[in-house]
Design an enzyme around this catalytic site. Structure first.
Site, mmCIF file in Angstrom:
data_model
loop_
_atom_site.group_PDB
_atom_site.id
_atom_site.type_symbol
_atom_site.label_atom_id
_atom_site.label_comp_id
_atom_site.label_asym_id
_atom_site.label_seq_id
_atom_site.Cartn_x
_atom_site.Cartn_y
_atom_site.Cartn_z
ATOM 1 N N ASP A 40 0.787 -1.248 0.000
ATOM 2 C CA ASP A 40 0.000 0.000 0.000
ATOM 3 C C ASP A 40 0.818 1.297 0.000
ATOM 4 O O ASP A 40 0.459 2.258 0.680
ATOM 5 C CB ASP A 40 -0.943 0.016 1.205
ATOM 6 N N LYS A 100 -7.601 -3.769 -2.860
ATOM 7 C CA LYS A 100 -8.254 -4.372 -1.706
ATOM 8 C C LYS A 100 -8.923 -3.302 -0.856
ATOM 9 O O LYS A 100 -8.588 -2.121 -0.940
ATOM 10 C CB LYS A 100 -7.254 -5.159 -0.851
ATOM 11 N N CYS A 134 -2.320 -2.229 8.079
ATOM 12 C CA CYS A 134 -2.237 -3.266 7.039
ATOM 13 C C CYS A 134 -1.034 -4.189 7.220
ATOM 14 O O CYS A 134 -1.140 -5.404 7.010
ATOM 15 C CB CYS A 134 -2.206 -2.604 5.669
#
Length: 223
Positions: A40, A100, A134
């Site tokens: 990310d 996602k 995350c």
């Protein structure tokens, strides 16, 4: 009266679960069974993540080493519609990031890829953001699946150093290995006689960028 227990009997008193857990903690990195996870690193995070340029720089150096060693890699993006795409400094080439909304990288699309394309993966090496969200949830999911997990601490960060510090502590307690970019590179390479070592050496001649880890370890934290 003090009773002395022979060492051979003392060993029998140690729970087998403890012995097995200690054996699991001895994990040797191999380029043939490792996977690099790039989590990310997207445009909208650029102004808010602590040491963002340095995190991306170190992650990209590790990515280049992994390419030389034929270590596969996966890239994810958290809700790219709102948070933007992977930053251009991360040279992911033609690899398409997995989109996602789940905080963990172990979303169904990624899990399906691992089952079909990375069956031999035993060890996950994680870079990216955010440490307490995350990255942490990815590490927990992979540990639960009995994978070895390495967190590259100078390539992982959060919006605050406090969140980053406690995320590292959480992951260590859960069973992940916390280590640095250069250590990962040398563990993957294993031998100075490696045919790619001269090429790899250029990435470790200069120390990885400072990301405030020394201040964290000395208790001086600017959130």
């Amino acid at each position: 009266m003090l009773r002395i227990i022979p060492i051979e009997k003392l060993v029998l008193l140690i729970p087998m679960q403890f012995i097995l857990s200690m054996a699991h903690r001895i994990a040797r990195l191999s380029s043939k069974s490792s996977l690099l996870l790039l989590c990310d690193m997207q445009e909208k995070f650029r102004p808010t993540i602590k040491y963002f340029p340095q995190i991306v720089e170190t992650s990209n150096k590790l990515l280049k080493v992994c390419k030389l060693l034929d270590v596969p890699y996966i890239v994810t993006e958290q809700y790219p519609k709102g948070l933007g795409r992977t930053v251009s400094e991360l040279e992911i080439g033609t690899v398409k990031p997995y989109e996602k909304t789940l905080f963990s990288m172990c979303a169904p699309n990624v899990t399906n890829h691992l089952k079909s394309q990375a069956k031999d993966m035993k060890t996950a090496i994680i870079c990216g953001i955010e440490a307490h969200a995350c990255v942490l949830q990815t590490a927990i999911d992979l540990l639960e699946q009995k994978h070895n997990v390495y967190i590259v601490v100078d390539a992982v960060s959060s919006r605050t150093m406090v969140d980053r510090m406690y995320a590292f502590d959480h992951m260590r307690q859960a069973g992940a290995f916390l280590t640095t970019f250069e250590s990962i590179v040398l563990q993957l390479t294993q031998d100075a006689s490696h045919p790619k070592f001269r090429e790899i050496q250029q990435y470790i001649k200069t120390p990885a960028a400072d990301t405030g880890l020394l201040q964290m370890n000395t208790g001086v934290i600017a959130s």
